[in-house]
Design a protein around this motif. Structure first.
Motif, PDB file in Angstrom:
ATOM      1  N   GLU A  96      23.520  41.166  27.843  1.00  0.00           N
ATOM      2  CA  GLU A  96      24.121  41.910  28.915  1.00  0.00           C
ATOM      3  C   GLU A  96      24.448  43.198  27.699  1.00  0.00           C
ATOM      4  N   PHE A  97      24.438  44.615  28.815  1.00  0.00           N
ATOM      5  CA  PHE A  97      24.184  45.656  28.097  1.00  0.00           C
ATOM      6  C   PHE A  97      26.222  45.873  28.011  1.00  0.00           C
ATOM      7  N   TRP A  98      27.158  46.777  27.685  1.00  0.00           N
ATOM      8  CA  TRP A  98      27.969  46.690  27.741  1.00  0.00           C
ATOM      9  C   TRP A  98      27.924  48.586  27.123  1.00  0.00           C
ATOM     10  N   PRO A  99      28.552  49.139  28.831  1.00  0.00           N
ATOM     11  CA  PRO A  99      28.392  50.338  28.261  1.00  0.00           C
ATOM     12  C   PRO A  99      29.623  50.619  27.877  1.00  0.00           C
ATOM     13  N   VAL A 100      30.781  50.361  27.560  1.00  0.00           N
ATOM     14  CA  VAL A 100      31.987  50.667  26.917  1.00  0.00           C
ATOM     15  C   VAL A 100      32.243  49.560  25.907  1.00  0.00           C
ATOM     16  N   ILE A 101      32.281  49.815  24.514  1.00  0.00           N
ATOM     17  CA  ILE A 101      32.799  49.023  23.493  1.00  0.00           C
ATOM     18  C   ILE A 101      33.589  49.814  22.009  1.00  0.00           C
ATOM     19  N   ARG A 102      34.684  48.853  22.155  1.00  0.00           N
ATOM     20  CA  ARG A 102      36.395  49.093  21.527  1.00  0.00           C
ATOM     21  C   ARG A 102      36.444  48.328  20.739  1.00  0.00           C
ATOM     22  N   PHE A 103      37.295  48.421  19.524  1.00  0.00           N
ATOM     23  CA  PHE A 103      37.622  47.651  18.113  1.00  0.00           C
ATOM     24  C   PHE A 103      39.260  47.940  18.396  1.00  0.00           C
ATOM     25  N   ASP A 104      39.799  46.499  19.277  1.00  0.00           N
ATOM     26  CA  ASP A 104      41.323  46.180  18.633  1.00  0.00           C
ATOM     27  C   ASP A 104      41.946  45.369  17.336  1.00  0.00           C
ATOM     28  N   ILE A 105      42.846  45.718  17.603  1.00  0.00           N
ATOM     29  CA  ILE A 105      43.856  45.079  16.011  1.00  0.00           C
ATOM     30  C   ILE A 105      44.880  44.046  17.132  1.00  0.00           C
ATOM     31  N   VAL A 106      44.991  43.024  16.233  1.00  0.00           N
ATOM     32  CA  VAL A 106      46.126  41.925  17.452  1.00  0.00           C
ATOM     33  C   VAL A 106      46.364  41.631  16.147  1.00  0.00           C
ATOM     34  N   SER A 107      48.179  41.660  15.755  1.00  0.00           N
ATOM     35  CA  SER A 107      48.800  41.358  14.312  1.00  0.00           C
ATOM     36  C   SER A 107      49.701  40.665  14.626  1.00  0.00           C
ATOM     37  N   ILE A 108      49.847  39.817  14.047  1.00  0.00           N
ATOM     38  CA  ILE A 108      50.792  38.779  14.621  1.00  0.00           C
ATOM     39  C   ILE A 108      51.815  37.938  13.389  1.00  0.00           C
ATOM     40  N   ARG A 109      53.080  38.170  13.680  1.00  0.00           N
ATOM     41  CA  ARG A 109      53.534  38.233  12.678  1.00  0.00           C
ATOM     42  C   ARG A 109      54.667  36.602  13.152  1.00  0.00           C
ATOM     43  N   LEU A 110      54.617  35.666  12.338  1.00  0.00           N
ATOM     44  CA  LEU A 110      54.698  34.399  12.257  1.00  0.00           C
ATOM     45  C   LEU A 110      56.334  34.521  11.096  1.00  0.00           C
ATOM     46  N   ASP A 111      56.857  33.444  12.318  1.00  0.00           N
ATOM     47  CA  ASP A 111      58.824  33.078  11.543  1.00  0.00           C
ATOM     48  C   ASP A 111      58.287  32.267  10.357  1.00  0.00           C
ATOM     49  N   ILE A 112      58.797  33.679   9.153  1.00  0.00           N
ATOM     50  CA  ILE A 112      58.638  32.469   7.675  1.00  0.00           C
ATOM     51  C   ILE A 112      58.813  31.487   7.400  1.00  0.00           C
ATOM     52  N   GLY A 113      60.225  30.917   7.987  1.00  0.00           N
ATOM     53  CA  GLY A 113      60.723  29.872   7.395  1.00  0.00           C
ATOM     54  C   GLY A 113      59.888  28.703   8.471  1.00  0.00           C
ATOM     55  N   ASP A 114      59.339  28.576   9.725  1.00  0.00           N
ATOM     56  CA  ASP A 114      58.761  27.827  10.391  1.00  0.00           C
ATOM     57  C   ASP A 114      57.387  28.658  11.629  1.00  0.00           C
ATOM     58  N   PRO A 115      56.151  28.732  10.238  1.00  0.00           N
ATOM     59  CA  PRO A 115      55.466  29.586  11.360  1.00  0.00           C
ATOM     60  C   PRO A 115      55.278  29.178  12.037  1.00  0.00           C
TER      61      PRO A 115
END
Length: 131
Positions: A96-115
Motif C-alpha cells: 500500500e502507498f501512504w500519501p501522508v506519513i506522520r510520527f507521533d508520541i503518546v506518553s503515558i504516566r501510570l500511577d506510581i503506587g499502583d501502575p
C-alpha cells in the motif's frame, strides 16, 4: 533474581501496560492499529496505525515514576532517526502507498503506587513530531 533483572522485568511490565493503554487510546480515535512492536535489527516501532490514508508511526513512552514531567522528554534525536530508518524498512515490505506519513508520541504516566490501575493513567498525545 538479581536487582537489575527485577528492574528490567518491572520496566517491561510498565512498557507493556503503556502500550496497551496507547493502543486502546488510538483505537478510540478511530484509527486502525496495523502493527505493534514491529522489530528489525535496527530498532522497533511501538505502534503503526492508519487514519484513513495517513500512516502514523507512534512511539509510546510510559513512566510510573516522577523521572520526567512528561515521558516525551525521553525521546532523543537518535530515537527519532531510528524511527525514520525502521519506518522505511516497514514501508519497503508493504504494497500500500501512504500519501501522508506522520510520527507521533503518546506518553503515558501510570500511577506510581499502583501502575496497573489504568483508570488513573494520564495520556499526552504529541502529533507530528517528525516530518
Amino acid at each position: 533474581m538479581g536487582e537489575n533483572a527485577g528492574r528490567r522485568d518491572r520496566r517491561g511490565q510498565i512498557g507493556r501496560l503503556g502500550e496497551d493503554v496507547a493502543a486502546e487510546y488510538i483505537s478510540g480515535l478511530g484509527w486502525q492499529v496495523l502493527a505493534r512492536n514491529w522489530r528489525t535489527r535496527y530498532g522497533e516501532l511501538d505502534l503503526i496505525a492508519a487514519d484513513g490514508r495517513t500512516l502514523i508511526i507512534v512511539e509510546v513512552k510510559t513512566r510510573a515514576s516522577r523521572t520526567f514531567v512528561d515521558p516525551v522528554a525521553a525521546v532523543t534525536p537518535q530515537k527519532l532517526r531510528t524511527m525514520r530508518l525502521v519506518t522505511r524498512q516497514w514501508l519497503a515490505e508493504q504494497s500500500e502507498f501512504w500519501p501522508v506519513i506522520r510520527f507521533d508520541i503518546v506518553s503515558i504516566r501510570l500511577d506510581i503506587g499502583d501502575p496497573e490501575d489504568l483508570e488513573r493513567a494520564t495520556i499526552a498525545h504529541h502529533r507530528g513530531i517528525v516530518e
